[in-house]
Design a protein around this motif. Structure first.
Motif, PDB file in Angstrom:
ATOM      1  N   LEU A  21       0.814  -1.216   0.000  1.00 29.43           N
ATOM      2  CA  LEU A  21       0.000   0.000   0.000  1.00 29.43           C
ATOM      3  C   LEU A  21       0.847   1.265   0.000  1.00 29.43           C
ATOM      4  O   LEU A  21       0.425   2.314  -0.494  1.00 29.43           O
ATOM      5  CB  LEU A  21      -0.962   0.001   1.179  1.00 29.43           C
ATOM      6  CG  LEU A  21      -0.427  -0.167   2.607  1.00 29.43           C
ATOM      7  CD1 LEU A  21       0.213   1.079   3.178  1.00 29.43           C
ATOM      8  CD2 LEU A  21      -1.565  -0.600   3.524  1.00 29.43           C
ATOM      9  N   VAL A  22       2.079   1.170   0.537  1.00 29.54           N
ATOM     10  CA  VAL A  22       2.933   2.356   0.623  1.00 29.54           C
ATOM     11  C   VAL A  22       3.268   2.922  -0.750  1.00 29.54           C
ATOM     12  O   VAL A  22       3.592   4.108  -0.874  1.00 29.54           O
ATOM     13  CB  VAL A  22       4.231   2.021   1.396  1.00 29.54           C
ATOM     14  CG1 VAL A  22       5.193   1.210   0.551  1.00 29.54           C
ATOM     15  CG2 VAL A  22       4.910   3.282   1.914  1.00 29.54           C
ATOM     16  N   VAL A  25      -0.506   5.003  -1.743  1.00 33.41           N
ATOM     17  CA  VAL A  25      -1.241   5.982  -0.924  1.00 33.41           C
ATOM     18  C   VAL A  25      -0.640   7.379  -1.055  1.00 33.41           C
ATOM     19  O   VAL A  25       0.567   7.532  -1.277  1.00 33.41           O
ATOM     20  CB  VAL A  25      -1.239   5.555   0.565  1.00 33.41           C
ATOM     21  CG1 VAL A  25      -2.032   4.272   0.743  1.00 33.41           C
ATOM     22  CG2 VAL A  25       0.191   5.395   1.101  1.00 33.41           C
ATOM     23  N   GLU A  27      -0.074   9.510   1.220  1.00 33.08           N
ATOM     24  CA  GLU A  27       0.803   9.839   2.342  1.00 33.08           C
ATOM     25  C   GLU A  27       2.278   9.666   1.994  1.00 33.08           C
ATOM     26  O   GLU A  27       3.139  10.396   2.527  1.00 33.08           O
ATOM     27  CB  GLU A  27       0.463   8.977   3.560  1.00 33.08           C
ATOM     28  CG  GLU A  27      -0.810   9.341   4.270  1.00 33.08           C
ATOM     29  CD  GLU A  27      -2.055   8.704   3.687  1.00 33.08           C
ATOM     30  OE1 GLU A  27      -3.119   8.773   4.321  1.00 33.08           O
ATOM     31  OE2 GLU A  27      -1.968   8.129   2.577  1.00 33.08           O
ATOM     32  N   THR A  28       2.596   8.737   1.100  1.00 36.61           N
ATOM     33  CA  THR A  28       4.001   8.505   0.756  1.00 36.61           C
ATOM     34  C   THR A  28       4.602   9.739   0.101  1.00 36.61           C
ATOM     35  O   THR A  28       5.648  10.246   0.530  1.00 36.61           O
ATOM     36  CB  THR A  28       4.134   7.285  -0.163  1.00 36.61           C
ATOM     37  OG1 THR A  28       3.664   6.121   0.531  1.00 36.61           O
ATOM     38  CG2 THR A  28       5.582   7.070  -0.562  1.00 36.61           C
ATOM     39  N   ALA A  95       4.882   7.991   6.949  1.00 41.22           N
ATOM     40  CA  ALA A  95       3.813   7.794   5.965  1.00 41.22           C
ATOM     41  C   ALA A  95       3.008   6.535   6.279  1.00 41.22           C
ATOM     42  O   ALA A  95       1.781   6.524   6.156  1.00 41.22           O
ATOM     43  CB  ALA A  95       4.409   7.713   4.567  1.00 41.22           C
ATOM     44  N   THR A  99      -0.914   6.315   7.211  1.00 41.71           N
ATOM     45  CA  THR A  99      -1.763   5.493   6.342  1.00 41.71           C
ATOM     46  C   THR A  99      -2.517   4.437   7.134  1.00 41.71           C
ATOM     47  O   THR A  99      -3.732   4.248   6.952  1.00 41.71           O
ATOM     48  CB  THR A  99      -0.903   4.814   5.267  1.00 41.71           C
ATOM     49  OG1 THR A  99      -0.277   5.804   4.455  1.00 41.71           O
ATOM     50  CG2 THR A  99      -1.748   3.907   4.391  1.00 41.71           C
ATOM     51  N   TYR A 100      -1.829   3.739   8.010  1.00 43.22           N
ATOM     52  CA  TYR A 100      -2.485   2.707   8.811  1.00 43.22           C
ATOM     53  C   TYR A 100      -3.557   3.332   9.715  1.00 43.22           C
ATOM     54  O   TYR A 100      -4.628   2.744   9.918  1.00 43.22           O
ATOM     55  CB  TYR A 100      -1.450   1.949   9.639  1.00 43.22           C
ATOM     56  CG  TYR A 100      -0.858   0.740   8.953  1.00 43.22           C
ATOM     57  CD1 TYR A 100      -0.595   0.734   7.584  1.00 43.22           C
ATOM     58  CD2 TYR A 100      -0.543  -0.407   9.672  1.00 43.22           C
ATOM     59  CE1 TYR A 100      -0.045  -0.365   6.955  1.00 43.22           C
ATOM     60  CE2 TYR A 100       0.007  -1.522   9.052  1.00 43.22           C
ATOM     61  CZ  TYR A 100       0.259  -1.501   7.696  1.00 43.22           C
ATOM     62  OH  TYR A 100       0.799  -2.601   7.077  1.00 43.22           O
ATOM     63  N   ARG A 102      -5.294   5.992   9.089  1.00 45.39           N
ATOM     64  CA  ARG A 102      -6.429   6.388   8.243  1.00 45.39           C
ATOM     65  C   ARG A 102      -7.242   5.177   7.795  1.00 45.39           C
ATOM     66  O   ARG A 102      -8.482   5.214   7.811  1.00 45.39           O
ATOM     67  CB  ARG A 102      -5.916   7.159   7.021  1.00 45.39           C
ATOM     68  CG  ARG A 102      -6.999   7.497   6.002  1.00 45.39           C
ATOM     69  CD  ARG A 102      -6.485   8.430   4.927  1.00 45.39           C
ATOM     70  NE  ARG A 102      -5.443   7.857   4.105  1.00 45.39           N
ATOM     71  CZ  ARG A 102      -5.662   7.117   3.003  1.00 45.39           C
ATOM     72  NH1 ARG A 102      -6.916   6.853   2.620  1.00 45.39           N
ATOM     73  NH2 ARG A 102      -4.655   6.667   2.279  1.00 45.39           N
ATOM     74  N   LEU A 103      -6.561   4.118   7.370  1.00 43.19           N
ATOM     75  CA  LEU A 103      -7.262   2.989   6.767  1.00 43.19           C
ATOM     76  C   LEU A 103      -7.793   1.970   7.779  1.00 43.19           C
ATOM     77  O   LEU A 103      -8.854   1.383   7.568  1.00 43.19           O
ATOM     78  CB  LEU A 103      -6.329   2.274   5.787  1.00 43.19           C
ATOM     79  CG  LEU A 103      -5.889   3.069   4.555  1.00 43.19           C
ATOM     80  CD1 LEU A 103      -4.940   2.235   3.710  1.00 43.19           C
ATOM     81  CD2 LEU A 103      -7.094   3.511   3.734  1.00 43.19           C
ATOM     82  N   VAL A 272      -7.810  -2.976   3.745  1.00 39.64           N
ATOM     83  CA  VAL A 272      -7.018  -2.141   2.838  1.00 39.64           C
ATOM     84  C   VAL A 272      -7.513  -2.287   1.406  1.00 39.64           C
ATOM     85  O   VAL A 272      -7.673  -1.302   0.678  1.00 39.64           O
ATOM     86  CB  VAL A 272      -5.526  -2.513   2.944  1.00 39.64           C
ATOM     87  CG1 VAL A 272      -4.726  -1.839   1.831  1.00 39.64           C
ATOM     88  CG2 VAL A 272      -4.985  -2.121   4.306  1.00 39.64           C
ATOM     89  N   VAL A 277      -7.283   1.294  -2.300  1.00 42.59           N
ATOM     90  CA  VAL A 277      -5.917   1.809  -2.370  1.00 42.59           C
ATOM     91  C   VAL A 277      -5.252   1.458  -3.686  1.00 42.59           C
ATOM     92  O   VAL A 277      -4.537   2.272  -4.293  1.00 42.59           O
ATOM     93  CB  VAL A 277      -5.074   1.252  -1.199  1.00 42.59           C
ATOM     94  CG1 VAL A 277      -3.593   1.528  -1.397  1.00 42.59           C
ATOM     95  CG2 VAL A 277      -5.576   1.829   0.108  1.00 42.59           C
TER      96      VAL A 277
END
Length: 286
Positions: A21-22, A25, A27-28, A95, A99-100, A102-103, A272, A277
């Motif tokens: 997911l990184v 998303v 956020e990265t 990040a 992300t974690y 948020r999701l 996820v 995503v």
């Protein structure tokens, strides 16, 4: 080792979502840009390679394997003039944290189940071998994050890069270059389309067509670009070798604990996936 091999085969479906997911998303780009990198491919190449230090494009091409080296040189080593590897590593963890949260939500992140998953993934990572695995070794040299959910991501990342290094070795031993590996993977029908592969990995139409012609000349692709029986056998050998070389973590963890870790991570992966995503598969696109 048979059970460990079976578990290794299931890695992508159960665990890889929680790492990969990184790469998708927002956020990265947000956090890595905040330390100086340019959004997009620079964040990807520098973010994933930063644990190895300020490496150049050749090292990244060698370890990432199926990207066009010409694309990598547009971003490295310039990235290291904008941000240090240490700053990039820290930003990447930030990040993941965001992300974690948020999701998955704070309740899940604070749960006993997540804490248990962290302990199990740490134990599994203890079975990873460092020899011959440059990308894994870089990540393995990082300190484990203190926040449990970020530690979970880091542990799964170790398992993923450990397996990825084994996959690169298997491809090399079976005579597939980075582009050849990508073309034959697309030809299995289990991956993305040629257009997506060329776009995301930076290969031109001419380079792609040249590789297709070469593989066809070797008897691996048919006239329609699909795998021949020989090509299918080659890909099966690659996957079998990858699985065999990825048994260590699961052999260390054992059958019961491995099953428990899958049980704990499966609902997280589903959450996820349902969040949208990842890009939709080609068949689902309009």
């Amino acid at each position: 080792m048979g059970e460990a091999t079976d578990i290794a085969k299931q890695f992508k479906g159960t665990f890889d979502t929680l790492h990969a997911l990184v790469y998708f998303v927002p956020e990265t780009d947000q956090y890595l840009s905040a330390v100086g990198l340019r959004p997009g491919r620079m964040c990807y190449f520098a973010g994933r390679s930063a644990p190895m230090g300020a490496v150049g494009p050749d090292v990244v091409a060698a370890t990432f394997y199926n990207f066009n080296p010409e694309i990598i040189t547009r971003h490295l080593p310039r990235a290291w003039t904008l941000a240090t590897p240490e700053a990039v590593v820290a930003a990447r963890f930030e990040a993941v944290d965001a992300t974690y949260r948020r999701l998955l939500g704070e309740e899940v992140l604070a749960s006993e189940d997540l804490a248990e998953a962290v302990e199990l993934v740490r134990e599994a990572a203890g079975g990873c071998e460092v020899e011959g695995r440059a990308l894994y070794a870089g990540h393995a040299g990082l300190a484990w994050p203190e926040q449990p959910h970020v530690a979970l991501w880091h542990g799964i990342t170790l398992l993923r890069e450990h397996r990825g290094d084994a996959h690169v070795a298997a491809l090399m031993l079976n005579g597939l270059s980075g582009l050849g590996a990508l073309v034959t993977h697309v030809a299995t029908g289990a991956g993305f389309t040629p257009e997506d592969a060329k776009k995301t990995r930076g290969w031109s139409d001419e380079q792609w067509d040249g590789a297709v012609a070469e593989l066809a000349g070797q008897g691996l692709l048919d006239a329609d670009g699909g795998l021949t029986d020989r090509g299918t056998e080659l890909r099966e050998r690659v996957e079998a070798a990858t699985n065999a070389a990825s048994e260590g973590p699961w052999a260390r963890l054992g059958e019961e604990k491995s099953a428990r870790l899958r049980e704990l991570c499966r609902p997280l992966s589903r959450t996820v996936a349902k969040a949208g995503v990842f890009p939709r598969p080609p068949a689902a696109r309009s």
